[in-house]
Design an enzyme around this catalytic site. Sequence first.
Site: not given
Length: 522
Positions: A236, A464, A492
Site C-alpha cells: 500500500s 483493489d 487490498h
Amino acid sequence: MDTSRLLRTSGTVIAAAGLLLSGCTSGGPGEPRAAASSPPESGTASAQPSPDAAALRPYYAQKLTWRDCGVPGFQCSTMKAPLDYANPGSGQDVEIAVSRRTATGPGKRLGSLVVNPGGPGGSGVGYLQAYAGIGYPAAVRARYDMVSFDPRGVERSSPVECLNGPAMDKYTQVDQTPDDAAERAELVTAFKEFAAACQTNSGRVLPHVSTADAARDMDLLRALLGDEKLNYVGASYGTLLGATYADLFPDRVGRLVLDGAMDPARPSLELNRDQTEGFNTAFTAFAKDCAKQPDCPLGKGDPDAVGARLKDFFRKLDAQPVSSGDPDRPLGEALATTGVIAALYDEAAWPQLREALSSAMNGDGSGLLSLADSYYEREADGKYANLMSANAAVNCLDQAPAFSGPEAVDTALPSFEKASPVFGPGLAWAALNCGYWPVKPTGKARELHAKGAAPIVVVGTTRDPATPYKWAQALAGQLDSGTLLTYDGDGHTAYGRGSDCIDGAINRYLLDGKAPEDGKKC
C-alpha cells in the site's frame, strides 16, 4: 472522517482477516554485521537535496544493540537518525524503533527483508510482531531475518501527537457530508483544531516526517543491519516508500516487492478521487455478492440499487444516529461510513459487514462501530494509536493539499459523486484536511524512475479499493526496471491472500532473485 488516503494492508485494518504481508531482516541473534556501505555521496539522491556525507558518517557508524522485546521470538533495538537531513550535524535527532525475528533455517541466509505495512502511519514493529514475523511463508522466514521499523512520526519513533482519546472520539463523529453552512463550518473547525493540536504537541517533528525522510532512514537501517542491498516488501503506502527509496538509492536496490502500488506522479486531488473510485469498485463487488446472499440487509437488485439503499441508510443515520452500546458514541453517518469502508479492504470481511449492517438497520450500531474502531486503531479503553495523526502529517508534507477551502470542494464534488455515488461526498470533504495544515509541503507529485536499479516487482489487484489497479500499472511503467504482476481479484494487496500463483511468483523472486515476467497475470 479522514478515511481518504489512509493506505495499509487489510490485515492492519481487520485483525480477523489475518492478512500476512511481511518483512524480514539481517544478522544473527548477536551483534549486527558492520555497516555494508557508507552514507550517500552528494548527487546520489534523484530530485532530492543530498545531505552531507561526512555529517552522516556517525549515524552510519552506529551499532544496533538488540534486546528482548517481551514478544517471544522477537528482538528490538533503536537507531538514531538526524531530525533534518539537510542539517545532519545539528545535534537534533529522532529515535527509530526497529524489530526483527532472525532467520529460522534451514538454508543459506539471504540477509534482511524489511517490510512496511502502509498507512502512512502504520506501525511496522507492531505489524511484524503480530502478523508478518509469524505468518510469512516458511521458506522465506527460513532464509531471511524479518525486520521492520516504525517510520519517524509513528508509534514508537518520535511519534506525532495530536488529539487525546476523548477529543478523537468527537473528531471521528463530525459530519463529513455537510448539508448547510453551519455543518460546513463545524467540519472546517474540526480540521483546524486537529492541525493546531498537532502543531502544539509535535511542532518539532512535523516538518521532518516526509516519505523521503523515511526512505533515508531505511537506508541507514539497511547499513546498520549489514546489508549491501535493501530487500524489501512494501504494501500500500509502503510501495511509495519503497519506490522513493529506489529513486534515491538505485544502486542499493536488492529485491523489492511493491504490493498494492501507489502512483507517485498523481497529485493529491487525483489520488483522492481515484481512491474514491476504487472504493466504489470494491463496493460494487460486495453489492453483487450481497444480493446473492440470504442475509443481505440491502436487498436484491443490481449494485446501483444496493448502493442507493446504503446511501439512504447513511442519510437516516445523519438525521438520527442509532445506539452503539457507547452512550458517548452513537452510530452516525460518519462512523458508519468508516465502518463500511474498513470492511471493503478484504472480501473475507464481507459476511461481517452484512451482519453489522443488518444489526445497525435494526437499531444496534455496535458492529459497524467496531469496524470503524479497527480502522482508526482505537482500543477498548478509548486510547488511539497515533495512526491518524501520523497519516495526516506525512500526507500533508508529501504533497500540496487537494483542496484549499470549502469552495474548492464544492467545485470537485460532482466528479467525486460520479466516482462513487455512495462514498464520493464524504471522501471529497475528508480530503480537505490538509488545507489547514500548519507546515508547508516539502514534496510534490512526480514520476519515480530509479534508473539503474535491479528489477523491481510491482503488484496490482484489479478490484483493489484503496490503491486502484491503474496506479500499479503507472508505477511499473515509470520505474526503469519495473515489472508488473497482476492479481485478478478483490481486496487490498495480493501477496499472502490465498493466490498460489501470486505467492509463488513473489517467493521465487525473494528466494532466487528471478522476477516474474512483466505483465504476468494470476
